[in-house]
Design an enzyme around this catalytic site. Structure first.
Site, PDB file in Angstrom:
ATOM      1  CB  SER A 139      -7.021  74.336  -3.489  1.00  0.00           C
ATOM      2  OG  SER A 139      -7.225  75.380  -4.421  1.00  0.00           O
ATOM      3  CE1 TYR A 152     -12.267  73.964  -2.646  1.00  0.00           C
ATOM      4  CE2 TYR A 152     -11.137  75.633  -3.946  1.00  0.00           C
ATOM      5  CZ  TYR A 152     -11.312  74.313  -3.589  1.00  0.00           C
ATOM      6  OH  TYR A 152     -10.531  73.332  -4.158  1.00  0.00           O
TER       7      TYR A 152
END
Length: 258
Positions: A139, A152
């Site tokens: 990501s 995250y």
């Protein structure tokens, strides 16, 4: 050349399911892997892919996947797609259980599957299949920190680092290590998981954003990276919608010339 086979994790929805479809459209044999057997069975009927039900946070399940693959055909490529985010709380206030879950699925599961399948990837390299591929979907959260990213960010930064180290370790072998780092992708489930099943909060993240990426956009990028000539390695592909300049810089409303 005989048909090549790819293993795609996180295949029951979103980017994973789209990647299974995209590889099948290119004539590849595909093994879709996920926890939800019912979703996998639907995907199998739709695409003709093979499927395997496994929880990749359990070593016994990963071992069973490896054993199944070893007797059912070659493994020419692996797409480590399974992952997810939980919460937007600060480092101070966020749930340690959410952090543990994010590390398990985004980092440790990728390590488990990669370690288990590397011998099979090596064995697939023949005169007619000159290379093998390991694609890991991370990501932009693994490259740029942002408020609310917390666990995250930490997990995806770790997945990025692991991918970089793996490429160094495999230098000299005909195995390509590719990282796909998507930005804003609108899928049915990512936001729901992050916002603890709240559909209003999940939808708000994409509200009035012109053309966020789709799962198909990312899947096409994954397949394209694997279909490059065997001597070409696309180390890192960052893919974002035009409306997103950075994790926290997203245009809302029509894109217009200033």
């Amino acid at each position: 050349m005989s048909t090549r086979r790819v293993v795609v994790t996180g295949a029951s929805s979103g980017i994973g399911a789209a990647t299974v479809r995209a590889f099948r459209e290119k004539g590849w044999d595909v093994v879709g892997v996920a926890r939800r057997a019912d979703r996998l069975e639907t995907l199998r009927k739709e695409t003709g892919s093979d499927v395997f039900t496994a929880d990749l946070t359990r070593q016994a399940d990963v071992d069973s996947l490896r054993d199944y693959l070893a007797v059912s055909g070659p493994v020419n490529a692996l797409v480590n797609n399974a992952g997810g985010a939980k919460g937007l709380d600060s480092v101070e206030n966020s749930s340690i259980d959410d952090w543990a879950w994010m590390f398990e699925i985004n980092v440790l599961a990728v390590k488990r599957v990669t370690s288990a399948l590397l011998p099979l990837l090596r064995a697939s390299i023949t005169d007619t299949a000159a290379s093998a591929d390991i694609v890991t979907v991370t990501s932009i959260a693994g490259h740029v920190a942002y408020l609310g990213g917390g666990g995250y960010n930490a997990a995806k930064f770790a997945a990025h680092a692991m991918t970089e180290v793996l490429r160094l370790e495999l230098n000299g072998e005909p195995i390509r290590v590719i990282e796909i780092a998507p930005g804003m992708v609108k899928t049915d489930e990512f936001g729901l998981v992050r916002f603890d099943g709240d559909p209003v909060k999940a939808a708000a993240a994409y509200e009035n954003v012109p053309n966020p990426l789709s799962a198909e956009d990312v899947a096409e990028t994954i397949v394209s990276s694997v279909l490059r000539p065997a001597h070409v390695n696309l180390d890192l592909i960052v893919i974002k919608p035009v409306a997103q300049a950075a994790p926290t810089r997203v245009a809302r409303g029509a894109l217009t010339v200033r």
